[in-house]
Design an enzyme around this catalytic site. Sequence first.
Site, PDB file in Angstrom:
ATOM      1  N   SER A 113       0.869  -1.182   0.000  1.00 11.89           N
ATOM      2  CA  SER A 113       0.000   0.000   0.000  1.00 11.89           C
ATOM      3  C   SER A 113       0.903   1.227   0.000  1.00 11.89           C
ATOM      4  O   SER A 113       2.096   1.125   0.296  1.00 11.89           O
ATOM      5  CB  SER A 113      -0.832  -0.010   1.289  1.00 11.89           C
ATOM      6  OG  SER A 113      -1.452   1.237   1.500  1.00 11.89           O
TER       7      SER A 113
ATOM      8  N   TYR B 228      -2.481  -1.453  10.390  1.00 16.16           N
ATOM      9  CA  TYR B 228      -2.537  -1.670   8.935  1.00 16.16           C
ATOM     10  C   TYR B 228      -1.195  -1.283   8.315  1.00 16.16           C
ATOM     11  O   TYR B 228      -0.609  -2.026   7.523  1.00 16.16           O
ATOM     12  CB  TYR B 228      -3.668  -0.833   8.339  1.00 16.16           C
ATOM     13  CG  TYR B 228      -3.866  -1.027   6.858  1.00 16.16           C
ATOM     14  CD1 TYR B 228      -4.626  -2.087   6.375  1.00 16.16           C
ATOM     15  CD2 TYR B 228      -3.296  -0.154   5.934  1.00 16.16           C
ATOM     16  CE1 TYR B 228      -4.807  -2.277   5.005  1.00 16.16           C
ATOM     17  CE2 TYR B 228      -3.470  -0.337   4.573  1.00 16.16           C
ATOM     18  CZ  TYR B 228      -4.226  -1.397   4.108  1.00 16.16           C
ATOM     19  OH  TYR B 228      -4.390  -1.573   2.753  1.00 16.16           O
TER      20      TYR B 228
HETATM   21  N1  NAD Z   1      -8.740  -0.454  -1.345  1.00 18.17           N
HETATM   22  C1  NAD Z   1      -7.666   0.291  -1.074  1.00 18.17           C
HETATM   23  O1  NAD Z   1      -7.739   1.536  -0.953  1.00 18.17           O
HETATM   24  C2  NAD Z   1      -6.326  -0.383  -0.903  1.00 18.17           C
HETATM   25  C3  NAD Z   1      -5.186   0.452  -0.895  1.00 18.17           C
HETATM   26  C4  NAD Z   1      -3.947  -0.134  -0.730  1.00 18.17           C
HETATM   27  C5  NAD Z   1      -3.829  -1.502  -0.589  1.00 18.17           C
HETATM   28  N2  NAD Z   1      -4.952  -2.281  -0.593  1.00 18.17           N
HETATM   29  C6  NAD Z   1      -4.777  -3.728  -0.418  1.00 18.17           C
HETATM   30  O2  NAD Z   1      -5.338  -4.415  -1.505  1.00 18.17           O
HETATM   31  C7  NAD Z   1      -5.679  -5.733  -1.100  1.00 18.17           C
HETATM   32  C8  NAD Z   1      -7.088  -6.050  -1.554  1.00 18.17           C
HETATM   33  O3  NAD Z   1      -8.000  -5.196  -0.898  1.00 18.17           O
HETATM   34  P1  NAD Z   1      -9.333  -4.638  -1.575  1.00 18.17           P
HETATM   35  O4  NAD Z   1      -9.287  -3.165  -1.449  1.00 18.17           O
HETATM   36  O5  NAD Z   1      -9.531  -5.250  -2.887  1.00 18.17           O
HETATM   37  O6  NAD Z   1     -10.420  -5.134  -0.512  1.00 18.17           O
HETATM   38  P2  NAD Z   1     -11.704  -6.064  -0.685  1.00 18.17           P
HETATM   39  O7  NAD Z   1     -12.313  -6.134   0.667  1.00 18.17           O
HETATM   40  O8  NAD Z   1     -12.551  -5.584  -1.815  1.00 18.17           O
HETATM   41  O9  NAD Z   1     -11.103  -7.495  -1.084  1.00 18.17           O
HETATM   42  C9  NAD Z   1     -10.327  -8.249  -0.189  1.00 18.17           C
HETATM   43  C10 NAD Z   1     -10.569  -9.729  -0.445  1.00 18.17           C
HETATM   44  O10 NAD Z   1      -9.720 -10.487   0.441  1.00 18.17           O
HETATM   45  C11 NAD Z   1     -10.502 -11.511   1.035  1.00 18.17           C
HETATM   46  N3  NAD Z   1      -9.939 -11.900   2.334  1.00 18.17           N
HETATM   47  C12 NAD Z   1     -10.005 -11.199   3.494  1.00 18.17           C
HETATM   48  N4  NAD Z   1      -9.420 -11.875   4.481  1.00 18.17           N
HETATM   49  C13 NAD Z   1      -8.966 -13.029   3.924  1.00 18.17           C
HETATM   50  C14 NAD Z   1      -8.280 -14.148   4.453  1.00 18.17           C
HETATM   51  N5  NAD Z   1      -7.952 -14.214   5.753  1.00 18.17           N
HETATM   52  N6  NAD Z   1      -7.955 -15.169   3.611  1.00 18.17           N
HETATM   53  C15 NAD Z   1      -8.307 -15.106   2.301  1.00 18.17           C
HETATM   54  N7  NAD Z   1      -8.973 -14.086   1.756  1.00 18.17           N
HETATM   55  C16 NAD Z   1      -9.295 -13.054   2.560  1.00 18.17           C
HETATM   56  C17 NAD Z   1     -11.892 -10.922   1.172  1.00 18.17           C
HETATM   57  O11 NAD Z   1     -12.887 -11.925   1.341  1.00 18.17           O
HETATM   58  C18 NAD Z   1     -12.011 -10.148  -0.124  1.00 18.17           C
HETATM   59  O12 NAD Z   1     -12.542 -10.955  -1.166  1.00 18.17           O
HETATM   60  C19 NAD Z   1      -5.508  -5.771   0.417  1.00 18.17           C
HETATM   61  O13 NAD Z   1      -4.260  -6.361   0.732  1.00 18.17           O
HETATM   62  C20 NAD Z   1      -5.491  -4.302   0.784  1.00 18.17           C
HETATM   63  O14 NAD Z   1      -4.813  -4.057   1.990  1.00 18.17           O
HETATM   64  C21 NAD Z   1      -6.197  -1.760  -0.755  1.00 18.17           C
END
Ligand code: NAD
Length: 274
Positions: free
Chosen positions: A143, A156
């Site tokens: 991130s 986080y």
């Molecule tokens: N959305 C943002 O602004 C953002 C920014 C930077 C980084 N990220 C990172 O991107 C990645 C994806 O996040 P997103 O924004 O798509 O969120 P999201 O909630 O849309 O998707 C996350 C997915 O991970 C799955 N998940 C959660 N815990 C889990 C576990 N213990 N085992 C297996 N699967 C699991 C969830 O069921 C979901 O399908 C994450 O690592 C998040 O930290 C997101």
Amino acid sequence: MRELSGKVALVTGAGSGIGRAIALALARQGSQLILCDINAEALEPVRREIDGLSRCIMTEHADVASIDAMRAFADKVHAAVPAVDILVNNAGVGLMGTILSTRYEDWQWILGINLWGVIHGCHVFVPKMAERGTGGHVVNVSSMLGYMPSPDVAGYSTAKFGVFGLSMCMRSELCDHKIGVSAICPGVINTNITRNARIRGHENVDETRDKVVSFYGRRNFGPERVARAVVKAIKRNKAIVPVSPEAWFGYWFNRAWPAGNRAFWRWTTKTIQK
Ligand SMILES: NC(=O)c1ccc[n+]([C@@H]2O[C@H](COP(=O)([O-])OP(=O)(O)OC[C@H]3O[C@@H](n4cnc5c(N)ncnc54)[C@H](O)[C@@H]3O)[C@@H](O)[C@H]2O)c1
């Protein structure tokens, strides 16, 4: 890895948001997909979409925080293919909270999924990639909070700094095995992460969540743009991949003037939460 067609790509957390978008982008490149998520139901529509584009080899319910679950998942994968070509450690959750408001069990939860989940993925899949000797690529989703400090996201950010550091160490080691490693560092991406995040230290949790969800919605930067950056990172073997203007801004501002960058994000966070 210039050509992704026919490659076997594994994506964790592929049921939603960035993971889903990466899986579909790789399928559009002709890669064959292996997907996992803790929410197995969410994988079914993704599998159907992939089958219209390429081939989905397997979908599996797996909790990345559990080494037993990840070992069992890896056994199934390696019974189907000798090794994956592309490993995308994406699964993650959100946690808002300061160093004072984050509970001990929150630290265990966030580090278990967001840091140990990535370590587990690497631990169970990378040795076979190295052993096979034909190279590959590891994508770890960190991130912009993995390289610059910001208030109210202590747990986080700690996990994401860990993923960033792990990725850079892996990159310097795995080049001997022709395996590239990229740390993907998105900014504010409009996904479900804010709806499912834990929020600590705020009197009215629902109100805070509504403000954050609404801010992410107004920002409206879609996960498919992260997926495009991931495809490019694999093809060009990029090390650090900030995605979105705020992620690039934070990257350079933090390098040029760390104190100014901290002050700026303190102000921004307070403004968003007002
Ligand atoms: N959305 C943002 O602004 C953002 C920014 C930077 C980084 N990220 C990172 O991107 C990645 C994806 O996040 P997103 O924004 O798509 O969120 P999201 O909630 O849309 O998707 C996350 C997915 O991970 C799955 N998940 C959660 N815990 C889990 C576990 N213990 N085992 C297996 N699967 C699991 C969830 O069921 C979901 O399908 C994450 O690592 C998040 O930290 C997101």
